[in-house]
Design an enzyme around this catalytic site. Structure first.
Site, PDB file in Angstrom:
ATOM      1  N   GLU A   1      -5.101   6.806   7.331  1.00 10.08           N
ATOM      2  CA  GLU A   1      -6.034   5.890   6.688  1.00 10.08           C
ATOM      3  C   GLU A   1      -6.303   4.687   7.600  1.00 10.08           C
ATOM      4  O   GLU A   1      -7.450   4.254   7.743  1.00 10.08           O
ATOM      5  CB  GLU A   1      -5.482   5.389   5.349  1.00 10.08           C
ATOM      6  CG  GLU A   1      -5.574   6.371   4.231  1.00 10.08           C
ATOM      7  CD  GLU A   1      -5.103   5.804   2.895  1.00 10.08           C
ATOM      8  OE1 GLU A   1      -4.914   4.574   2.772  1.00 10.08           O
ATOM      9  OE2 GLU A   1      -4.925   6.594   1.968  1.00 10.08           O
TER      10      GLU A   1
ATOM     11  N   HIS B   1       0.833  -1.204   0.000  1.00  5.64           N
ATOM     12  CA  HIS B   1       0.000   0.000   0.000  1.00  5.64           C
ATOM     13  C   HIS B   1       0.873   1.263   0.000  1.00  5.64           C
ATOM     14  O   HIS B   1       0.571   2.247  -0.687  1.00  5.64           O
ATOM     15  CB  HIS B   1      -0.923  -0.027   1.210  1.00  5.64           C
ATOM     16  CG  HIS B   1      -2.010   0.979   1.155  1.00  5.64           C
ATOM     17  ND1 HIS B   1      -2.692   1.370   2.275  1.00  5.64           N
ATOM     18  CD2 HIS B   1      -2.549   1.689   0.133  1.00  5.64           C
ATOM     19  CE1 HIS B   1      -3.596   2.279   1.952  1.00  5.64           C
ATOM     20  NE2 HIS B   1      -3.523   2.497   0.652  1.00  5.64           N
TER      21      HIS B   1
ATOM     22  N   GLU C   1       2.205   1.716  -3.446  1.00 12.37           N
ATOM     23  CA  GLU C   1       1.106   2.212  -4.294  1.00 12.37           C
ATOM     24  C   GLU C   1       0.985   3.730  -4.180  1.00 12.37           C
ATOM     25  O   GLU C   1       0.834   4.431  -5.181  1.00 12.37           O
ATOM     26  CB  GLU C   1      -0.208   1.540  -3.882  1.00 12.37           C
ATOM     27  CG  GLU C   1      -1.431   2.133  -4.553  1.00 12.37           C
ATOM     28  CD  GLU C   1      -2.646   2.148  -3.656  1.00 12.37           C
ATOM     29  OE1 GLU C   1      -3.333   3.203  -3.636  1.00 12.37           O
ATOM     30  OE2 GLU C   1      -2.921   1.131  -2.991  1.00 12.37           O
ATOM     31  N   HIS C   2       1.067   4.248  -2.979  1.00  7.92           N
ATOM     32  CA  HIS C   2       0.980   5.697  -2.778  1.00  7.92           C
ATOM     33  C   HIS C   2       2.219   6.418  -3.311  1.00  7.92           C
ATOM     34  O   HIS C   2       2.110   7.466  -3.953  1.00  7.92           O
ATOM     35  CB  HIS C   2       0.812   6.019  -1.294  1.00  7.92           C
ATOM     36  CG  HIS C   2      -0.590   5.890  -0.805  1.00  7.92           C
ATOM     37  ND1 HIS C   2      -1.258   6.927  -0.211  1.00  7.92           N
ATOM     38  CD2 HIS C   2      -1.458   4.846  -0.824  1.00  7.92           C
ATOM     39  CE1 HIS C   2      -2.474   6.533   0.124  1.00  7.92           C
ATOM     40  NE2 HIS C   2      -2.609   5.259  -0.240  1.00  7.92           N
TER      41      HIS C   2
END
Length: 181
Positions: A175, A95, A98-99
């Site tokens: 998040e 993740h 991905e960012h």
């Protein structure tokens, strides 16, 4: 490849490693997958759309599905890695990556990545799941070559600017705390 882009869906069928629908972890860039949605098939009432499969010189398998009634292209690059492939010390790295790829590449700044397709009326986004990480774009058919180039740049040439790493860690922690609430 350009002739196949208008109204086209690019993807690689998922295959199992012991269970249906599972996808093994990526071994190389050749494991990247191009994919897109086919909601227009159901909307158009057609269940029979010819599918063509071929392999590029770099080993990437591409499946092309032409949807002649669609004037847009949805294109995705799928890496066969996600949270389910991570060990405890690696938890969250898929993740995080991905960012981070949206923060800059060898050709584009983060701002350029954020606006290049948006200026054309398209969109660029990503998500991480248990078995895959997907970077995807939707554009008008005539802009598909640009979307493919941006997705290629994003996935093959990310820079991971040092000044963005701590900032992005904070975003991901926010998040996570929202999910836990």
């Amino acid at each position: 490849m350009g002739a196949r882009i208008p109204g086209t869906r690019w993807w690689l069928p998922q295959f199992g490693a012991g269970r249906a629908g599972s996808v093994p972890a990526a071994d190389s860039l050749g494991d990247l997958i191009l994919d897109a949605t086919v909601a227009a098939i159901a909307a158009a009432g057609s269940a029979k759309v010819p599918v063509e499969t071929f392999t590029l010189d770099n080993g990437l398998t591409v499946v092309c599905e032409q949807l002649p009634w669609v004037h847009s292209a949805s294109i995705g690059v799928w890496a066969r890695t996600g949270s389910g492939n991570e060990t405890a010390p690696e938890a969250g790295i898929s993740h995080f990556i991905e960012h981070m790829v949206f923060k800059g590449t060898s050709k584009r700044t983060g701002l350029e990545i954020a606006t290049v397709l948006e200026c054309l009326g398209g969109e660029l986004n990503a998500f991480t799941d248990r078995e895959v990480t997907c970077y995807h774009a939707t554009v008008l058919s005539e802009h598909a070559p640009i979307a493919i180039e941006v997705l290629s740049d994003l996935t093959l040439s990310p820079q991971f600017p040092k000044n963005e790493i701590d900032l992005e860690k904070k975003v991901l922690l926010q998040e996570l705390s929202m999910i836990e609430e």
